[in-house]
Design a protein around this motif. Structure first.
Motif, PDB file in Angstrom:
ATOM      1  N   THR A  27      12.503 -17.800   3.532  1.00 27.72           N
ATOM      2  CA  THR A  27      13.775 -17.529   2.871  1.00 27.72           C
ATOM      3  C   THR A  27      13.941 -16.019   2.690  1.00 27.72           C
ATOM      4  OG1 THR A  27      12.818 -17.622   0.649  1.00 27.72           O
ATOM      5  CG2 THR A  27      13.636 -19.704   1.590  1.00 27.72           C
ATOM      6  N   SER A  29      14.556 -14.634  -0.043  1.00 23.81           N
ATOM      7  CA  SER A  29      13.829 -14.334  -1.273  1.00 23.81           C
ATOM      8  C   SER A  29      12.344 -14.098  -0.999  1.00 23.81           C
ATOM      9  CB  SER A  29      14.014 -15.473  -2.272  1.00 23.81           C
ATOM     10  OG  SER A  29      13.296 -15.226  -3.450  1.00 23.81           O
ATOM     11  N   SER A  32      11.956 -10.687   0.636  1.00 31.40           N
ATOM     12  CA  SER A  32      12.138  -9.657  -0.377  1.00 31.40           C
ATOM     13  C   SER A  32      10.892  -9.515  -1.253  1.00 31.40           C
ATOM     14  CB  SER A  32      13.356  -9.988  -1.231  1.00 31.40           C
ATOM     15  OG  SER A  32      13.592  -8.981  -2.177  1.00 31.40           O
ATOM     16  N   THR A  33      10.322 -10.643  -1.643  1.00 29.52           N
ATOM     17  CA  THR A  33       9.116 -10.629  -2.476  1.00 29.52           C
ATOM     18  C   THR A  33       7.943  -9.996  -1.723  1.00 29.52           C
ATOM     19  OG1 THR A  33       9.821 -12.556  -3.734  1.00 29.52           O
ATOM     20  CG2 THR A  33       7.454 -12.080  -3.710  1.00 29.52           C
TER      21      THR A  33
END
Length: 71
Positions: A27, A29, A32-33
């Motif tokens: 994902t 997310s 990004s993490t």
């Protein structure tokens, strides 16, 4: 950590965390993490984030790395 570098390379190539995620099966997310954790580990900002696109920062391009190594 190796996974984070692979994610970094794909994000740099695509210019988007969403596109990198699609290519890697993650994902946006998660991408990004992983990038945030890599930045924290390295102590620098690898991407300039603007809206939905990302570009490599000076540190992400490796600019200034030799200057810091000499300090």
């Amino acid at each position: 950590m190796l996974r984070y570098f692979k994610t970094f390379l794909v994000a740099a190539e695509t210019g988007s965390f969403s596109s990198a995620g699609a290519r890697l099966g993650l994902t946006q997310s998660a991408v990004s993490t992983q990038i945030r954790r890599l930045e924290e580990e390295l102590g620098c900002t690898l991407f300039d984030r603007s809206g939905k696109s990302v570009t490599l920062s000076e540190e992400g391009l490796g600019e200034g790395a030799t200057e810091e190594a000499g300090d």
